[in-house]
Design an enzyme around this catalytic site. Structure first.
Site, mmCIF file in Angstrom:
data_model
loop_
_atom_site.group_PDB
_atom_site.id
_atom_site.type_symbol
_atom_site.label_atom_id
_atom_site.label_comp_id
_atom_site.label_asym_id
_atom_site.label_seq_id
_atom_site.Cartn_x
_atom_site.Cartn_y
_atom_site.Cartn_z
ATOM 1 C CB SER A 1 -1.115 -15.061 27.465
ATOM 2 O OG SER A 1 0.233 -15.457 27.304
ATOM 3 N N GLY B 1 -2.815 -18.494 30.443
ATOM 4 C CA GLY B 1 -3.603 -19.704 30.261
ATOM 5 C C GLY B 1 -5.087 -19.460 30.417
ATOM 6 N N GLY C 1 -6.741 -16.034 31.043
ATOM 7 C CA GLY C 1 -7.016 -15.116 29.953
ATOM 8 C C GLY C 1 -5.903 -14.142 29.650
ATOM 9 N N GLY D 1 -0.767 -18.971 21.933
ATOM 10 C CA GLY D 1 -0.157 -17.650 22.050
ATOM 11 C C GLY D 1 0.081 -17.001 20.701
ATOM 12 C CG ASP D 2 2.572 -18.846 18.039
ATOM 13 O OD1 ASP D 2 3.277 -18.053 18.696
ATOM 14 O OD2 ASP D 2 2.879 -20.043 17.867
#
Length: 336
Positions: free
Chosen positions: A222, A224, A227, A253-254
């Protein structure tokens, strides 16, 4: 069933202020809830209507607060009592920041004893043995390792799951990430900084290929607003979320990991899984806390986001992989 493990959970406290100014007094809006990366994943999965359970060690006053909040929220969980005190994390979100600034203060957390670690392993094994009756079983290991555990602690859990035919998603960093690769997790999910830090390389694409060589079944990174990128033995794809001004990036992120777990459990093709992960992550940024997403925005984003192929040759980076390949993240039963 999707089992999440959070070895260093926290009581997450979010302060929301117009602007953070040092040396002054603020009167924030306050939210307190059970936290830790795997807990956030389980909360998101529960909201999606997926069968899940969060495994976490808890101790002290804040541990009781975490347990009580999970019960109130209805998030299925299995708490392992420990002698140490559960930590706190504090996030200050600035609502008038054009870039959605969030400042975090994360305590180190307790040290786990050998006996407590053995009890956690036994609890995970018991849950996975039950989960193998469900053809959509996944183990999610999220967050940094607590004090008292060796770098290969996650490696043992991945091996345990593989022995029961359950694939694993590993979301950690540094030495724990590198050690976990030896057990061949189905998916690892570092961010761009963690990719470079773990490999010592200066190019995220090369770093992801290196993790694939070292044993990851797939690497989802990832970056930010740029994408998500998935690198697999079958190809590479990128999915970009919509532009969002402001918001709270904590827990995005989770949410990505939750969507990956659903895709892995269901055997969904990679382009659809990655687009879903980008949409769910973006919908989480629109809320004021981790583990919660804007359902209407999630549906809008999902209909608009398309994962596109990237020019990559992951087979060259994964020479030891002789498994038959398909277009899925990985079937619910690992192939290695």
């Amino acid at each position: 069933m999707i089992v999440t493990v959070t070895l260093n959970p926290a009581l997450d406290i979010t302060y929301t202020v117009p602007e953070l100014r040092t040396g002054t007094t603020h009167r924030p809006q306050v939210i307190a809830q059970a936290g830790g990366k795997g807990v956030n994943v389980a909360r998101t999965l529960h909201a999606l209507g997926r069968e899940t359970v969060a495994v976490l060690p808890l101790g002290g006053f804040d541990g009781e607060a975490v347990r009580a909040e999970l019960e109130t929220a209805g998030v299925p969980h299995l708490a392992i009592p420990i002698s140490g005190a559960t930590r706190r994390t504090v996030t200050v979100v600035e609502t008038e920041s054009p870039h959605g600034l969030a400042t975090g203060f994360n305590e180190a957390g307790p040290e786990l004893t050998a006996e407590e670690w053995a009890e956690i392993r036994a609890a995970v094994a018991s849950l996975l043995e039950t989960a193998t009756l469900d053809t959509a079983s996944v183990l999610v290991l999220s967050g940094k390792l607590p004090r008292g555990l060796a770098d290969d602690a996650y490696t043992g859990l991945i091996t345990l799951a593989a022995g029961l035919g359950v694939p694993t998603i590993l979301d950690t960093e540094g030495a724990a990430l590198l050690a976990g690769l030896a057990a061949h997790p189905a998916i690892v999910k570092p961010n761009a900084h963690e990719l470079l830090d773990a490999t010592g390389l200066d190019d995220p694409a090369r770093a992801a290929a290196e993790l694939l060589k070292l044993g990851a079944g797939a690497v989802v990174s990832s970056d930010g607003p740029a994408g998500l990128t998935a690198l697999t033995p079958d190809g590479a794809w990128t999915a970009r979320p919509p532009r969002i001004d402001g918001g709270n990036p904590t827990g995005a992120g989770d949410a990505t990991v939750a969507a990956l777990a659903v895709g892995l459990a269901d055997g969904t093709p990679w382009p659809e899984t990655l687009a879903d992960a980008a949409a769910l992550s973006a919908a989480t940024v629109l809320t004021d806390r981790a583990g919660v997403f804007d359902a209407d925005a999630y549906r809008r984003f999902r209909s608009a986001i398309v994962a596109r192929p990237r020019d990559a040759h992951p087979h060259d980076a994964h020479p030891h992989d002789t498994r038959p390949h398909d277009a899925h993240p990985q079937s619910p039963r690992p192939r290695s």
